[in-house]
Design an enzyme around this catalytic site. Sequence first.
Site, PDB file in Angstrom:
ATOM      1  CB  ILE A 136      -0.956   0.002   1.229  1.00 34.12           C
ATOM      2  CG1 ILE A 136      -1.825  -1.263   1.230  1.00 34.12           C
ATOM      3  CG2 ILE A 136      -1.829   1.257   1.253  1.00 34.12           C
ATOM      4  CD1 ILE A 136      -2.655  -1.459  -0.014  1.00 34.12           C
ATOM      5  CD  GLU A 186     -11.986 -11.530 -10.032  1.00 35.33           C
ATOM      6  OE1 GLU A 186     -12.808 -11.403 -10.958  1.00 35.33           O
ATOM      7  OE2 GLU A 186     -11.526 -12.637  -9.677  1.00 35.33           O
ATOM      8  CG  HIS A 197     -10.749 -14.315 -12.764  1.00 33.99           C
ATOM      9  ND1 HIS A 197     -11.245 -14.734 -11.547  1.00 33.99           N
ATOM     10  CD2 HIS A 197     -10.344 -15.435 -13.406  1.00 33.99           C
ATOM     11  CE1 HIS A 197     -11.124 -16.043 -11.452  1.00 33.99           C
ATOM     12  NE2 HIS A 197     -10.573 -16.499 -12.574  1.00 33.99           N
ATOM     13  CB  THR A 248      11.939   1.600  14.280  1.00 32.87           C
ATOM     14  OG1 THR A 248      10.535   1.422  14.187  1.00 32.87           O
ATOM     15  CG2 THR A 248      12.428   2.431  13.114  1.00 32.87           C
ATOM     16  CG  MET A 297     -20.144 -19.048 -16.497  1.00 32.67           C
ATOM     17  SD  MET A 297     -19.332 -18.546 -18.033  1.00 32.67           S
ATOM     18  CE  MET A 297     -19.021 -20.145 -18.775  1.00 32.67           C
ATOM     19  CB  CYS A 336     -13.676 -18.106 -12.860  1.00 35.83           C
ATOM     20  SG  CYS A 336     -12.496 -19.091 -13.809  1.00 35.83           S
ATOM     21  CG  LEU A 337     -15.823 -23.127  -9.367  1.00 37.86           C
ATOM     22  CD1 LEU A 337     -15.758 -24.303 -10.328  1.00 37.86           C
ATOM     23  CD2 LEU A 337     -15.118 -23.484  -8.067  1.00 37.86           C
TER      24      LEU A 337
END
Length: 535
Positions: free
Chosen positions: A20, A511, A509, A193, A386, A383-384
């Site tokens: 991130i 996403e 996919h 740190t 569908m 995918c799966l």
Amino acid sequence: MRTKYIFVTGGVTSSLGKGIIASSLGKLLQSRGLSVTIQKLDPYINVDPDTLNPYEHGECYVTVDGAVTDLDLGHYERFLGEELTQANNVTTGRIYQSVINKERKGDFLGKTVQVIPHITDEIKHHVKILGNTKKYDVVITEIGGTVGDIESLPYIEAMRQLRWEMGTKNCLCIHLTYVPYIAAAHELKTKPTQHSVKFLLQSGVQPDILVLRTEHTLSDNVKKKVALFCNVDKDAVVECIDAPTIYEVPLLMHEEGLDNIVLQKLGISDADEPDLDQWKDFLSKYKNPTTNVNIAVVGKYVELPDAYKSILESFIHAGAANECKVKVSLIQAEHVNHENAKEKLDGFDGILVPGGFGDRGIEGKIEAVRFARENDIPFFGICLGMQCAVIEFARNVLGYSDAHSTEFAPTTTHKVVDLMESQKHITGMGGTMRLGAYPCQIKNNTLAFQIYGREIIQERHRHRYEFNNDFLKEFEENGMLASGLNPDSNLVEIVEIPSKKFFIAVQFHPELQSSVLKPHPLFKAFIKAANDFKK
Ligand code: GLN
């Protein structure tokens, strides 16, 4: 301008969010007019994560060129809004494979092949590949794992050498660490740190910038202390406090001055002021929804939400676009059956069945499809998902009670989902599925066409099985339409049931192609349908 390199390393503990930070910095530099790409170096020995169970490191991400990669590449793409490739993810397995192949070819004839210089040279080569394209002002390279791990040592050494070769003005090290709060002492502790910086120093790397993850605001004194003990400028000690959403982190980092200090240390003085208007607009919509929907995701890896990372992020993008709060419930498919489907799934405004492998939970997913179809609840299969929608339709509408995918029932008489022809002779496991972007042609007057608004789309894939076209006519005559096909192979890419309000499932996919500033049309439409259904 020559390409500048920035390494992001992590200390103290894993899961601090290096991905991130790398993405947020990338976004900030991009918003200041620089062209940026982000790369991840993964210290594991798998050549890529393709053979890994999602419980290990979360979802496998797939790039347009068919590379199966770490999920951090998903963050990079969602933040930058740019397509990445295999060159953006390198593993120890890939590095060694390449060095060993060279050794077998005789490239090092007569020499002993060693970690230094052969492995480190190969790592450096893979970092520089991106810069050598001359497409980027800045290449950000995230080194996976935590400094101190045995397996990340060659990467740290490669970074040290690159800094020595290029000079620290051209090659920065940003080190992300953690400042824990000890409640009993009411104190934030900097010792972890200090130790982690000490470790980097032992490896010959003096970090230029420290980003400190913390749950509490750091006082000036704490920052000063870290600066003094870790040998960095005080301005280069940057606080990174927990944010309500990862998409806020670029703004927080800008407030903390991370982009300015990076530019200053790299000697870039002509960057624009950041233009983050669209990003802020997204955040404001995300934070001020006018409606909300409840979505059930029925899958088998639900104990680890990272297994569905891109789907969850796509819901965030699509929710904001609809000014709608999307509450996602991850439901264990193994626990869903014919008897309890109503109890488990009633009350949701939309049901999504995601991708997956293996037969655990498969009957629960098929039941979830049935429940959605029979009750006309917005349904979205991926995918799966569908493949489950196809099996469910064959069993409960066409009346083939033994219909199945040959992945789970190799000898069934109704193989409505079957191994792709191109897969039948493949025996190797890693990187051998149908991977990456393929075109899909959408039929006019379909829900898919309404959603995409165009005929040819490109979407990313990762599968071995497909809709069995021997059954296509029968499906279409009985109400399930193949609304998207691969124009070259006729593989079914999208199915829908036009008599339902919103029932669509895709072999690809989607996403993997949703980003903050470009939410995916399928997710947007699904959330809209769920919202309409709720009303
Ligand atoms: N297991 C199925 C296949 O290989 C689906 C894959 C997936 O959902 N990514 O075709």
